[in-house]
Motif scaffolding. Structure first.
Motif, PDB file in Angstrom:
ATOM      1  N   ARG A  76       0.822  -1.137  -0.017  1.00 13.32           N
ATOM      2  CA  ARG A  76      -0.108  -0.040  -0.050  1.00 13.32           C
ATOM      3  C   ARG A  76       1.084   1.379  -0.047  1.00 13.32           C
ATOM      4  O   ARG A  76       2.118   1.190   0.088  1.00 13.32           O
ATOM      5  CB  ARG A  76      -0.963  -0.074   1.113  1.00 13.32           C
ATOM      6  CG  ARG A  76      -0.180   0.022   2.616  1.00 13.32           C
ATOM      7  CD  ARG A  76       0.136   1.111   3.396  1.00 13.32           C
ATOM      8  NE  ARG A  76       0.374   1.039   4.695  1.00 13.32           N
ATOM      9  CZ  ARG A  76       0.440   2.067   5.692  1.00 13.32           C
ATOM     10  NH1 ARG A  76      -0.275   3.411   5.228  1.00 13.32           N
ATOM     11  NH2 ARG A  76       0.835   1.965   6.807  1.00 13.32           N
ATOM     12  N   GLN A  77       0.361   2.443  -0.362  1.00 12.78           N
ATOM     13  CA  GLN A  77       1.166   3.548  -0.274  1.00 12.78           C
ATOM     14  C   GLN A  77       1.693   3.730   1.164  1.00 12.78           C
ATOM     15  O   GLN A  77       1.021   3.932   2.149  1.00 12.78           O
ATOM     16  CB  GLN A  77       0.477   4.813  -0.733  1.00 12.78           C
ATOM     17  CG  GLN A  77      -0.736   5.378   0.050  1.00 12.78           C
ATOM     18  CD  GLN A  77      -2.053   5.368  -0.578  1.00 12.78           C
ATOM     19  OE1 GLN A  77      -2.379   4.426  -1.626  1.00 12.78           O
ATOM     20  NE2 GLN A  77      -3.241   5.846  -0.032  1.00 12.78           N
ATOM     21  N   ALA A  78       2.989   3.977   1.237  1.00 16.10           N
ATOM     22  CA  ALA A  78       3.661   4.256   2.656  1.00 16.10           C
ATOM     23  C   ALA A  78       3.381   5.678   3.000  1.00 16.10           C
ATOM     24  O   ALA A  78       4.402   6.357   3.073  1.00 16.10           O
ATOM     25  CB  ALA A  78       5.020   3.721   2.316  1.00 16.10           C
ATOM     26  N   LEU A  79       2.260   5.814   3.760  1.00 16.24           N
ATOM     27  CA  LEU A  79       1.720   7.092   4.077  1.00 16.24           C
ATOM     28  C   LEU A  79       1.017   6.922   5.609  1.00 16.24           C
ATOM     29  O   LEU A  79       0.166   6.185   5.357  1.00 16.24           O
ATOM     30  CB  LEU A  79       0.995   7.684   3.049  1.00 16.24           C
ATOM     31  CG  LEU A  79       0.898   9.303   3.215  1.00 16.24           C
ATOM     32  CD1 LEU A  79       1.949  10.198   3.340  1.00 16.24           C
ATOM     33  CD2 LEU A  79      -0.307   9.922   2.236  1.00 16.24           C
ATOM     34  N   HIS A  80       1.542   7.907   6.373  1.00 16.88           N
ATOM     35  CA  HIS A  80       0.869   7.468   7.802  1.00 16.88           C
ATOM     36  C   HIS A  80       0.678   8.996   8.319  1.00 16.88           C
ATOM     37  O   HIS A  80       1.688   9.757   8.547  1.00 16.88           O
ATOM     38  CB  HIS A  80       1.688   6.850   8.511  1.00 16.88           C
ATOM     39  CG  HIS A  80       1.410   6.711  10.044  1.00 16.88           C
ATOM     40  ND1 HIS A  80       0.287   6.002  10.357  1.00 16.88           N
ATOM     41  CD2 HIS A  80       1.739   7.304  11.169  1.00 16.88           C
ATOM     42  CE1 HIS A  80      -0.014   5.877  11.647  1.00 16.88           C
ATOM     43  NE2 HIS A  80       0.920   6.836  12.187  1.00 16.88           N
ATOM     44  N   CYS A  81      -0.452   9.379   8.785  1.00 20.32           N
ATOM     45  CA  CYS A  81      -0.634  10.711   9.528  1.00 20.32           C
ATOM     46  C   CYS A  81      -0.158  10.532  11.048  1.00 20.32           C
ATOM     47  O   CYS A  81      -0.972  10.007  11.646  1.00 20.32           O
ATOM     48  CB  CYS A  81      -2.135  11.244   9.417  1.00 20.32           C
ATOM     49  SG  CYS A  81      -2.474  12.840  10.141  1.00 20.32           S
ATOM     50  N   GLY A  82       0.763  11.081  11.451  1.00 21.65           N
ATOM     51  CA  GLY A  82       1.553  10.681  12.497  1.00 21.65           C
ATOM     52  C   GLY A  82       1.152  11.680  13.487  1.00 21.65           C
ATOM     53  O   GLY A  82       1.233  11.728  14.917  1.00 21.65           O
ATOM     54  N   VAL A  83       0.926  13.122  13.046  1.00 25.17           N
ATOM     55  CA  VAL A  83       0.336  14.139  14.154  1.00 25.17           C
ATOM     56  C   VAL A  83      -0.539  14.918  13.610  1.00 25.17           C
ATOM     57  O   VAL A  83      -0.768  15.329  12.440  1.00 25.17           O
ATOM     58  CB  VAL A  83       1.590  14.950  14.316  1.00 25.17           C
ATOM     59  CG1 VAL A  83       1.268  16.108  15.393  1.00 25.17           C
ATOM     60  CG2 VAL A  83       2.857  14.351  14.805  1.00 25.17           C
ATOM     61  N   LEU A  84      -1.563  15.255  14.486  1.00 24.79           N
ATOM     62  CA  LEU A  84      -2.730  16.036  14.169  1.00 24.79           C
ATOM     63  C   LEU A  84      -2.985  17.002  15.454  1.00 24.79           C
ATOM     64  O   LEU A  84      -3.103  16.811  16.451  1.00 24.79           O
ATOM     65  CB  LEU A  84      -4.078  15.298  14.254  1.00 24.79           C
ATOM     66  CG  LEU A  84      -5.209  15.665  13.681  1.00 24.79           C
ATOM     67  CD1 LEU A  84      -5.303  16.500  12.266  1.00 24.79           C
ATOM     68  CD2 LEU A  84      -6.572  14.667  13.852  1.00 24.79           C
ATOM     69  N   GLY A  85      -3.101  18.324  14.886  1.00 24.07           N
ATOM     70  CA  GLY A  85      -3.070  19.558  15.936  1.00 24.07           C
ATOM     71  C   GLY A  85      -4.391  20.489  15.347  1.00 24.07           C
ATOM     72  O   GLY A  85      -4.087  20.807  14.307  1.00 24.07           O
ATOM     73  N   PHE A  86      -5.013  20.991  16.367  1.00 21.74           N
ATOM     74  CA  PHE A  86      -5.919  22.232  16.065  1.00 21.74           C
ATOM     75  C   PHE A  86      -6.385  22.691  17.431  1.00 21.74           C
ATOM     76  O   PHE A  86      -5.802  22.216  18.573  1.00 21.74           O
ATOM     77  CB  PHE A  86      -7.204  21.425  15.282  1.00 21.74           C
ATOM     78  CG  PHE A  86      -7.842  20.320  15.982  1.00 21.74           C
ATOM     79  CD1 PHE A  86      -8.759  20.639  16.844  1.00 21.74           C
ATOM     80  CD2 PHE A  86      -7.426  19.135  15.831  1.00 21.74           C
ATOM     81  CE1 PHE A  86      -9.440  19.511  17.605  1.00 21.74           C
ATOM     82  CE2 PHE A  86      -7.938  17.837  16.139  1.00 21.74           C
ATOM     83  CZ  PHE A  86      -9.059  18.161  17.136  1.00 21.74           C
TER      84      PHE A  86
END
Length: 311
Positions: free
Chosen positions: A267-277
Motif C-alpha cells: 500500500r502507499q507508505a503514508l501515515h498521518c502521525g501528528v494532528l493538531g488544532f
C-alpha cells in the motif's frame, strides 16, 4: 416514562450588557443555518432556564443554553460493530487512529466496513443521536489520525477554524529514490486529471497546494533506494502528498496509482502521525500523535539508514 434527552447542549454566561440573543449567539459561532434548525427541527434556546426567541434582550449574568436538534443518522450509512482505535473522545470530538486498508467512508466498491460504519455503530450502541461528521479524511490505504465531529455545529466550528488558521497535519512517508537532504517546499497547483474521476495531477489551472518536506533518512532495501520523510500539509487537496511526490519524481513506495511500485510494500507508505488544532469549545490547543505502523517501520528497518532527527 419520559424518553431520555440526549440532545447536544452548549451553555454560555453573558458578559455583555443589552445585547440581543441573536447577536450573542452569532458571536459564539452559531450560524443562521443552525438557528433555523433550532427553530424548525426540535432545538431550543433558553435564557435562565426559560425558552426564548432570538429577539430576546440579554443582560450581563444571564445564562444561555442552546439545545441542538437530535440528529438522525444518514439512511445510507449502515451501523456496524467494529474495533475502533480511539485516541481521544469528549462530547464534541472523536479522534481515531485508522489502520491501512480501511476506508474512511463507504463507497460504491466498499459499501460496508468503513470507519464511518463503525462509528455509526458506536453511536447507536451508546445512544448518541448523531450522524458521522468526518472533519479530516484519509485515503483507504493511508493510516493514521483523523478527526470526527459528533454534531454538525462542531463540524461547522472546525471548518471555520481551518479556513482561518488551518490544521496541523504531519505525515510520515517512504518515497522511492533518494530525496535531497534537509527541508524543502513543494508549491504546485493540483486539479483533477482529465478522463479520470479519481486521479489528480499537478496542472496550471489547479488549486493552490503546499507541502513541506523534510528528509529523515536514506535507505537501500533489496537494491531499491528509499527515502524516509516527514511532510506537513498547508492545504488539503485530494491526494496532495501523493501527487506532489509523483511530480517531484519520488512517488510513494507502494502507490501504484501515482507511479510507485508494490515490490516492497502493498500500500502507499503514508501515515498521518501528528494532528493538531484548537478545540472548538474550550479553545485548548490539542495535539495527538500516532506511532509509525509496523509495515512501514519494518520496511525501513531492513536497512540501517541514519535518522536525522528524533520522531
Amino acid at each position: 416514562m419520559n424518553k431520555p434527552d440526549f440532545r447536544f447542549r452548549l451553555q454560555f454566561e453573558v458578559e455583555e450588557q443589552n445585547i440581543l440573543l441573536r447577536e450573542f449567539l452569532h458571536s459564539k459561532g452559531i450560524s443562521k443555518r443552525t438557528l433555523t434548525a433550532l427553530k424548525y427541527e426540535g432545538g431550543a434556546l433558553q435564557v435562565n432556564g426559560t425558552e426564548r426567541t432570538v429577539r430576546h434582550p440579554l443582560v450581563s449574568g444571564d445564562r444561555v443554553t442552546v439545545v441542538f436538534p437530535e440528529e438522525r443518522p444518514s439512511e445510507g450509512l449502515r451501523p456496524e460493530d467494529g474495533a475502533l482505535s480511539v485516541i481521544y473522545e469528549d462530547e464534541a470530538l472523536l479522534i481515531l487512529d485508522k489502520p491501512a486498508n480501511r476506508s474512511t467512508i463507504p463507497s460504491r466498491d466498499h459499501p460496508d466496513g468503513s470507519l464511518a460504519n463503525w462509528v455509526a455503530g458506536k453511536f447507536k450502541k451508546e445512544g448518541v443521536p448523531a450522524t458521522v461528521h468526518i472533519v479530516t479524511r484519509l485515503d483507504r490505504d493511508t493510516s493514521g489520525l483523523l478527526c470526527i465531529a459528533k454534531n454538525r455545529h462542531i463540524h461547522h466550528l472546525l471548518s471555520e477554524q481551518f479556513k482561518v488558521r488551518g490544521i496541523y497535519r504531519n505525515y510520515l512517508a517512504i518515497a522511492e529514490g533518494h530525496l535531497p537532504s534537509g527541508r524543502f517546499t513543494i508549491e504546485q497547483p493540483i486539479g483533477r486529471k482529465e478522463g479520470s474521476i479519481i486521479e489528480r495531477e499537478v496542472r496550471e489551472d489547479g488549486k493552490y497546494a503546499r507541502t513541506d518536506v523534510e528528509l529523515l533518512s536514506h535507505h537501500r532495501v533489496n537494491g531499491e533506494e528509499l527515502s524516509f520523510i516527514s511532510l506537513v500539509l498547508h492545504t488539503g487537496r485530494t491526494h496532495q502528498i501523493r501527487v506532489h511526490l509523483q511530480w517531484s519524481g519520488h512517488p510513494l513506495a507502494g502507490d501504484d496509482l501515482y507511479g510507485g511500485a508494490r515490490k516492497l510494500i502493498e500500500r502507499q507508505a503514508l501515515h498521518c502521525g501528528v494532528l493538531g488544532f484548537v478545540h472548538p469549545l474550550t479553545g485548548e490547543e490539542m495535539m495527538f500523535r500516532s506511532e509509525i505502523p509496523a509495515d512501514m517501520l519494518q520496511l525501513i528497518s531492513k536497512d540501517h539508514g541514519v535518522i536525522s532527527r528524533k520522531l
